[in-house]
Every structure is written in C-alpha cells, then in structure tokens.
Design a protein around this motif. Structure first.
Motif, short mmCIF file in Angstrom:
data_model
loop_
_atom_site.label_atom_id
_atom_site.label_comp_id
_atom_site.label_asym_id
_atom_site.label_seq_id
_atom_site.Cartn_x
_atom_site.Cartn_y
_atom_site.Cartn_z
N CYS A 15 0.82 -1.22 0.00
CA CYS A 15 0.00 0.00 0.00
C CYS A 15 0.85 1.27 0.00
O CYS A 15 0.30 2.38 -0.03
CB CYS A 15 -0.93 0.01 1.20
SG CYS A 15 -2.28 -1.19 1.12
N GLN A 21 -4.68 0.15 -2.60
CA GLN A 21 -5.37 -0.23 -1.37
C GLN A 21 -5.32 -1.75 -1.22
O GLN A 21 -5.04 -2.47 -2.18
CB GLN A 21 -6.82 0.23 -1.40
CG GLN A 21 -7.02 1.72 -1.57
CD GLN A 21 -8.49 2.08 -1.56
OE1 GLN A 21 -9.19 1.85 -0.58
NE2 GLN A 21 -8.96 2.64 -2.68
N ALA A 23 -6.84 -5.31 1.41
CA ALA A 23 -7.71 -5.83 2.47
C ALA A 23 -7.42 -7.31 2.67
O ALA A 23 -6.90 -7.98 1.76
CB ALA A 23 -9.19 -5.63 2.10
N LEU A 37 -6.18 -14.69 9.12
CA LEU A 37 -6.44 -14.11 7.80
C LEU A 37 -5.96 -15.08 6.73
O LEU A 37 -4.85 -15.61 6.81
CB LEU A 37 -5.70 -12.78 7.66
CG LEU A 37 -6.08 -11.67 8.66
CD1 LEU A 37 -5.15 -10.47 8.49
CD2 LEU A 37 -7.53 -11.26 8.47
N ALA A 40 -6.99 -12.40 0.66
CA ALA A 40 -6.47 -11.04 0.54
C ALA A 40 -6.79 -10.42 -0.82
O ALA A 40 -7.00 -11.13 -1.81
CB ALA A 40 -4.96 -11.03 0.77
N ASN A 143 -13.66 -3.84 2.70
CA ASN A 143 -12.62 -3.54 3.69
C ASN A 143 -11.38 -2.88 3.10
O ASN A 143 -10.41 -2.63 3.81
CB ASN A 143 -12.20 -4.81 4.42
CG ASN A 143 -13.26 -5.31 5.39
OD1 ASN A 143 -14.27 -4.63 5.62
ND2 ASN A 143 -13.05 -6.49 5.95
N GLY A 145 -8.49 -0.57 2.06
CA GLY A 145 -7.98 0.65 2.68
C GLY A 145 -6.51 0.82 2.37
O GLY A 145 -5.82 -0.13 2.00
N LYS A 147 -4.02 1.34 4.35
CA LYS A 147 -3.09 0.98 5.42
C LYS A 147 -3.13 -0.51 5.77
O LYS A 147 -2.75 -0.90 6.87
CB LYS A 147 -3.40 1.82 6.67
CG LYS A 147 -3.21 3.31 6.47
CD LYS A 147 -3.48 4.09 7.75
CE LYS A 147 -3.25 5.58 7.55
NZ LYS A 147 -3.49 6.36 8.79
N ASN A 148 -3.57 -1.32 4.82
CA ASN A 148 -3.76 -2.75 5.10
C ASN A 148 -2.71 -3.65 4.44
O ASN A 148 -2.93 -4.85 4.28
CB ASN A 148 -5.15 -3.19 4.65
CG ASN A 148 -6.25 -2.47 5.40
OD1 ASN A 148 -6.07 -2.08 6.55
ND2 ASN A 148 -7.40 -2.28 4.76
N GLU A 150 0.12 -4.78 5.55
CA GLU A 150 0.60 -5.83 6.46
C GLU A 150 -0.39 -6.99 6.55
O GLU A 150 0.02 -8.15 6.65
CB GLU A 150 0.85 -5.25 7.85
CG GLU A 150 1.40 -6.26 8.84
CD GLU A 150 1.69 -5.66 10.20
OE1 GLU A 150 1.61 -6.40 11.20
OE2 GLU A 150 2.01 -4.46 10.26
N ASP A 151 -1.68 -6.69 6.51
CA ASP A 151 -2.69 -7.75 6.56
C ASP A 151 -2.57 -8.69 5.37
O ASP A 151 -2.74 -9.91 5.49
CB ASP A 151 -4.10 -7.15 6.59
CG ASP A 151 -4.43 -6.52 7.94
OD1 ASP A 151 -3.69 -6.77 8.91
OD2 ASP A 151 -5.43 -5.77 8.01
#
Length: 419
Positions: A15, A21, A23, A37, A40, A143, A145, A147-148, A150-151
């Motif tokens: 990101c 973006q 999620a 998780l 992705a 979802n 975004g 800032k995701n 790392e997810d």
C-alpha cells in the motif's frame, strides 16, 4: 552516488505506492475454526501496466493458468490471493472456481473479470471450499484501505513463521517513486521460480516491455537463485502492478530510468527472496553458495545448484560439519566442465580445499564458521570467468517431522464434502 544508495526504506508494504489499497479477511479456507487471515485483495484505483512470471512446473494450478492469461491481456488492476488451498490438480472445477472468484471481486470493484488476477497457495489436490470463500468476497472489497498492506502479507502465509514485506522510495528524474512488496514461501523452494507468491506494486509509469523485462531480470537474480528443499511447486507466481500515479512520464525500454527501475525492482525481489530462505521450514542456516572461474555461465549455474540442493551437503551444514568432501562430490556430478585438480573451496574466505586436496586450515576453524547461522561457500573452478550465486539453507530433522503428513487437511475436506 550509486543508485542503490539513494533507495530509502519506508513503511506500508504493497500500500506504500500512491493509489493502492488492500484488504484481508478470514474465510476459514483450511480450517473453519481458525480465525487467521487467509483471503487477501490488492487493488489500484487506476488502470495498471502488469507483468509477471509463473511456475515452470508442467503441473500448473488453476489460478496460475487463469492469471497467466489475464496478465497477457495487460489489464490487471487487482489481485485476489488465498492461503490454505492451492486449487491445484482440481480440473475444470478449479478453473471455474478461480474465474468465479475473479468475477465476484471484479463486479464489486466495477472492473471486468480479466482485470482481477487470482493466486492461491496451500494443499494440492483439494477442491476449493467455495461455500466459505464466496460470502467473504464482498467483505474483502468493502474492507479495502490504504493501510492494510501488512494484513495482506499475513494472509498469504502458509508454513511461514513471519510476514515478509518491504517498501522503498527513490527518485526517477524529478519524480519520487515508490515500490511495495509482500511475499510468502518457506517450503517447496527450488530455483526456476521457487515455490512462492510475490506481489509488487509501484506508482511508476512504465511501458509494458520495460516492466516485463525488469520483472524477468529481477526474478532470475532473486527468486530463481534460492533453494530450501529442492522442490518446485504448482502455484509459483510473481505479479507486478504499476499504476503511474507518481506523475512521471512513461518510462521507455532501454532508457536510464528503465535501468534504474529494474535495479529497484531487483533490490526489492532479492530482499524478499532472501527472507524466504531465512524463514525456511525448520532451517537454522542461511548459506550463500558462490561459484567462480567457471568456463560458462551454465557451468557455474550447474555447480552452484548441485551444491545448494545436495541433501548430504545441507545435512552437514545442519550438523555444523565443514565437510568439503560432500561439496566437491556435488561439483563433480553437476555435469559441468570441471577438473578435480583445479577446484578450490573456501568457507567464509578460509580455504577448506585447494587444488582438489585438503587445505591446511585447522578443521576447528572451519567448524566454528559453519556453526554460525550465516556463511558463504565459495567454489573456484579455475576454468574461466563465469560466475553464479545461489542462496540456500541447511536441512534439519525437524523439516522431515514437519512435512510427514497433511492428513488433517484431507480430514477437514471430507467434513466439507469436497472429497
């Protein structure tokens, strides 16, 4: 100042570049009771130039076949990836599941199906649990975004023990450019597209030909230079998306900017490739095998890969044994043009073998080096000027224990009515 010196590490993973973006959600793909998780999405809010490389295994997973076709169309703007199931050796149903996933996500993003690449990693041979995946796809889109990143890095992990991501910033001309990446891989790692997934995003504006060349060259000097256990999977994929939101003019092939972009992408991929080896399944050593003085590039490659993949050599590293005899025997069967009486072997610069014979370095000195968690084996064939380098690891008893059975996955599949 060298170009690499101008590269600055930043935060954000995939990101970090402008306009991207991401999620990630839990779909319980491998185990419905596990909240981790495992699904992705990476998305660019503007059209992208896309490039990629895929496994050279002749048995290719459904998502590989689908994504290869989509990448060729050069319209990919999003990537959906899952862990827990490889969707490999699943026949027509597997292709249908991959396309269905792409279609659902594409509709949610307002894209066409061919603009969404699909990637999977996990157990081979099991149908995808679409009954659990499909309901989660709209949530994945919702979802999204900035800032995701790392997810996403966490969601694609399988036997990995830690997330693997990086982001950098650098100047191309008057414009600041960013590159972000995440990767997974810990087992079934061998050169020729090692078993792994890697997703790279950049806000550079670049032509298709420049980007594809950059990706191919970077993969050759990074992911194709690593080995953990000598196995190559069915799902290996590297995809790079460039959306041009840095505001710079389009980078043309063979330009200075194209060369610098290749160097930056290569830097990112090599960092990711080395991180895969360091996190290999139950490994304790990171070993660089460098071959010098080969007659040809192919000879250097043959020798490096023979040594780096040898179970005997890797086992001796695990036992802190500087057994150069195992190394030279691998050199001999590598099918490269070698002469026994010319071969030198050094361990972290200390001679272990000179001219095909035992060197005078005390064995305890060599043993202390090999007992470290990182060292370099240098093999000089004294036959020419060609060189090659591979990044390898040791082979431990724990690796065998870890990989003895996947029965639990099949047991869950039976509960799901998939087999």
């Amino acid at each position: 100042m060298p170009f690499k010196a101008a590269i600055k590490k930043i935060k954000g993973g995939v990101c970090a570049p402008r306009g991207f973006q991401a999620a990630a959600v839990s779909a319980g793909i491998k185990n419905p009771d596990d909240p981790r998780l495992d699904l992705a999405l990476i998305y660019s809010d503007s059209p992208c130039t896309a490039a990629g490389t895929f496994t050279t295994n002749r048995v290719k997973a459904a998502p590989v076949k689908v994504s290869q076709a989509y990448i060729k169309a050069d319209a990919v703007q999003a990537i959906v990836a899952n862990s827990g199931n490889a969707n490999a050796c699943t026949g027509v149903e597997g292709i249908s599941d991959a396309r269905k996933t792409a279609n659902i996500v594409a509709k949610g993003l307002g894209l066409r199906q061919r603009q969404v690449a699909i990637c999977s990693t996990g157990v081979i041979g099991l149908p995808m649990p679409m009954a659990r995946i499909e309901p989660k796809l709209p949530e994945l889109v919702q979802n999204l975004g900035p800032k995701n990143g790392e997810d996403v890095a966490r969601a694609i992990m399988t036997s990995d023990t830690c997330k693997k991501e990086i982001a950098i910033a650098f100047d191309l001309g008057e414009h600041r450019v960013r590159i972000g990446a995440c990767a997974k891989g810990a087992g079934m790692i061998c050169p020729s597209m090692a078993t792994m997934l890697c997703f790279i995003t950049t806000d550079a504006k670049v032509s298709k030909s420049c980007l594809q060349k950059a990706v191919q060259e970077a993969v050759e000097s990074s992911f194709n230079r690593i080995t953990i256990d000598g196995d190559m999977s069915t799902n290996d994929t590297v995809i790079v998306l460039a959306n041009g939101q840095s505001g710079m003019p389009s980078i043309k092939r063979n330009s200075k900017e194209c060369r610098q972009l290749r160097e930056a992408i290569g830097y990112v991929m090599l960092k990711m490739a080395k991180s895969l080896v360091r996190d290999g399944e139950r490994v304790s050593k990171f070993v660089t095998v460098e071959v010098k003085g080969a007659k040809t590039y192919l000879d250097a490659k043959k020798v490096a890969e023979a040594v780096a993949n040898s179970a005997l050599v890797k086992s001796s590293w695990n036992g802190n044994d500087p057994n150069w005899g195992r190394i030279i025997h691998a050199v001999g069967y590598s099918r490269a043009m070698v002469r026994e009486e010319l071969i030198d072997i050094h361990i972290n610069g200390k001679p272990a073998c000179l001219g095909g014979l035992q060197a005078k370095t005390p064995m305890e000195t060599l043993r202390n080096i090999v007992a470290k968690d990182e060292f370099t084996i240098t093999i000089n064939l004294h036959q020419g000027k060609a060189e090659y380098e591979v990044y390898s690891s040791d082979l431990s008893p724990e690796y065998i224990d870890f990989n003895r059975s996947e029965y639990a996955y099949w047991k869950q599949a039976r509960k799901d009515g998939l087999v």
